[in-house]
Design an enzyme around this catalytic site. Structure first.
Site, PDB file in Angstrom:
ATOM      1  N   TYR A  53      58.394  56.569 -35.689  1.00  0.00           N
ATOM      2  CA  TYR A  53      57.925  56.566 -33.975  1.00  0.00           C
ATOM      3  C   TYR A  53      58.857  57.945 -33.469  1.00  0.00           C
ATOM      4  O   TYR A  53      59.722  58.038 -33.799  1.00  0.00           O
ATOM      5  CB  TYR A  53      58.736  55.386 -33.577  1.00  0.00           C
ATOM      6  CG  TYR A  53      58.647  54.719 -32.230  1.00  0.00           C
ATOM      7  CD1 TYR A  53      59.783  55.272 -31.315  1.00  0.00           C
ATOM      8  CD2 TYR A  53      57.480  54.486 -31.535  1.00  0.00           C
ATOM      9  CE1 TYR A  53      59.839  54.928 -29.973  1.00  0.00           C
ATOM     10  CE2 TYR A  53      57.290  54.261 -30.308  1.00  0.00           C
ATOM     11  CZ  TYR A  53      58.323  54.515 -29.396  1.00  0.00           C
ATOM     12  OH  TYR A  53      58.348  54.273 -27.938  1.00  0.00           O
TER      13      TYR A  53
ATOM     14  N   ASP B  54      55.383  57.594 -22.241  1.00  0.00           N
ATOM     15  CA  ASP B  54      55.958  56.959 -20.950  1.00  0.00           C
ATOM     16  C   ASP B  54      54.619  56.500 -20.098  1.00  0.00           C
ATOM     17  O   ASP B  54      53.725  55.879 -20.529  1.00  0.00           O
ATOM     18  CB  ASP B  54      56.548  58.236 -20.215  1.00  0.00           C
ATOM     19  CG  ASP B  54      58.134  58.483 -20.855  1.00  0.00           C
ATOM     20  OD1 ASP B  54      58.642  59.591 -20.500  1.00  0.00           O
ATOM     21  OD2 ASP B  54      58.291  57.715 -21.547  1.00  0.00           O
TER      22      ASP B  54
ATOM     23  N   ASP C 175      55.812  58.119 -27.776  1.00  0.00           N
ATOM     24  CA  ASP C 175      56.066  57.278 -26.469  1.00  0.00           C
ATOM     25  C   ASP C 175      55.601  58.395 -25.445  1.00  0.00           C
ATOM     26  O   ASP C 175      56.276  59.253 -25.141  1.00  0.00           O
ATOM     27  CB  ASP C 175      57.458  57.006 -26.484  1.00  0.00           C
ATOM     28  CG  ASP C 175      57.959  56.384 -24.918  1.00  0.00           C
ATOM     29  OD1 ASP C 175      59.036  56.200 -24.710  1.00  0.00           O
ATOM     30  OD2 ASP C 175      57.045  56.265 -24.314  1.00  0.00           O
TER      31      ASP C 175
HETATM   32  C1  LIG Z   1      61.004  52.459 -26.594  1.00  0.00           C
HETATM   33  C2  LIG Z   1      61.662  53.493 -25.621  1.00  0.00           C
HETATM   34  O1  LIG Z   1      60.690  53.378 -24.567  1.00  0.00           O
HETATM   35  C3  LIG Z   1      61.790  54.616 -25.905  1.00  0.00           C
HETATM   36  O2  LIG Z   1      61.857  55.543 -25.065  1.00  0.00           O
HETATM   37  O3  LIG Z   1      62.289  54.645 -27.312  1.00  0.00           O
HETATM   38  C4  LIG Z   1      62.856  52.899 -24.933  1.00  0.00           C
HETATM   39  C5  LIG Z   1      63.846  52.446 -26.094  1.00  0.00           C
HETATM   40  C6  LIG Z   1      65.402  52.154 -25.431  1.00  0.00           C
HETATM   41  O4  LIG Z   1      65.601  52.985 -24.248  1.00  0.00           O
HETATM   42  O5  LIG Z   1      66.161  51.741 -26.085  1.00  0.00           O
HETATM   43  C7  LIG Z   1      62.585  51.519 -24.112  1.00  0.00           C
HETATM   44  O6  LIG Z   1      62.591  50.343 -24.550  1.00  0.00           O
HETATM   45  O7  LIG Z   1      62.505  51.640 -22.924  1.00  0.00           O
HETATM   46 MG   LIG Z   2      60.508  55.283 -23.725  1.00  0.00          MG
END
Ligand SMILES: C[C@](O)(C(=O)O)[C@H](CC(=O)O)C(=O)O
Ligand SMILES: [Mg+2]
Length: 299
Positions: free
Chosen positions: A48, A91, A89
């Site tokens: 990830y 966003d 991710d």
């Molecule tokens: C999953 C997440 O989007 C990430 O950017 O890894 C974050 C992880 C975190 O901030 O702990 C999220 O959960 O928003």
């Molecule tokens: Mg994130």
């Protein structure tokens, strides 16, 4: 040696088959290309690539300040280091629907196996912070449709993340998950679920793969792999865990250096040079040298 020998298209096909297997896929978050290689060496199922990690790596808060160029560049460096599938991710997709389309194609070109696009407003914030806002349903669905339309490889996974549970509750999350699947999402990331029952509620509502986010110090209890498998999750991530562990160790190392004036007391907690060389396949480079540079010239 060098980079993954496995073509991105093959990683994506294998990833789809793994998701269809019913076996929970375990994707720890890599904080650099080397840690992706370690994740593979330890036998996990995928990598990830966390937005929070990429922003923290730049010393930035996770509030949508990173650019598509920064994320795609780093994601490529990480993804090409492993034969495992890597998902990133993305966003909110770095803008409006047309930007989401470009994001998908940039990440495909970067060799990713898939990405997730979330329904937060811009600027987004970490999904475990208070005060989040989500976009209206039409905008959320538009982002997914743009992503699905833009991909070239049908196996490139388009995952829709919804943050709506924290804003409007579980029923809203169930409803939005269904709508996101109807809009074409291959998988759903229900962010910041509060209990196993909440994961189970999403599971009962949609028939696509579901991701469980087991990030520390947030709103979700840290369930075990087995607990998540028992409620029908298909993918579990520990997005920031390795970065948190590494930074914790680095902090203790600097304290030791300050207090002891050397690090001999921590050698047993360090990755040994031999293990680093094994991870980077120094031997493979040596074989390459022998095959290419060590030659005799006939006179
Ligand atoms: C999953 C997440 O989007 C990430 O950017 O890894 C974050 C992880 C975190 O901030 O702990 C999220 O959960 O928003
Ligand atoms: Mg994130």
């Amino acid at each position: 040696m060098l980079y993954s020998q496995k073509r991105p298209a093959d990683k994506r096909a294998d990833f789809r088959a793994a998701l269809a297997s019913g076996e929970l896929q375990r994707f720890p978050g890599a904080f650099n290309p080397l840690s992706a290689r370690l994740i593979e060496q330890k036998g996990f199922d995928g990598v990830y690539i966390s937005g929070a990690v990429l922003s923290a790596d730049l010393g930035l808060p996770d509030i949508g300040l990173t650019t598509l160029t920064e994320v795609a560049t780093r994601a490529k460096q990480i993804a090409r280091m492993t034969d495992l599938p890597a998902i990133v991710d993305a966003d909110t997709g770095f803008g409006e629907a047309m930007n989401v389309a470009r994001t998908v194609q940039e990440m495909e070109d970067a060799g990713l196996a898939g990405l997730h696009i979330e329904d937060q407003v811009n600027p987004k914030r970490c999904g475990h912070l208070d005060g989040k806002q989500v976009v209206d349903e039409n905008t959320a669905l538009q982002r997914v449709r743009a992503a699905v339309d833009a991909r070239r490889d049908p196996n490139f996974l388009i995952m829709a993340r919804t943050d709506i549970r924290a804003v409007d509750g579980l029923a809203a999350a169930v409803d939005r998950a269904k709508k996101l699947v109807d809009a074409g999402a291959d998988a759903i990331f229900p962010e910041a679920m509060a209990s196993l029952d909440e994961f189970a509620a999403i599971r009962a509502a949609v028939d696509v793969p579901l991701l469980a986010n087991m990030t520390e110090f947030g709103k979700s209890e840290l369930f075990t792999v087995q607990q998540l498998a028992d409620v029908g999750m298909n993918l579990v991530i520990w997005p920031v865990s390795l970065l948190r562990l590494a930074m914790g160790a680095a902090s203790r190392g600097l304290d030791e250096l300050e207090n002891a004036g050397r690090l001999t007391g921590l050698l047993d907690q360090m990755q040994h040079r031999a293990d680093l060389y094994d991870l980077i396949d120094y031997e493979g480079y040596g074989r390459f040298d022998d095959s290419v540079f060590t030659f005799t010239v006939e006179r």
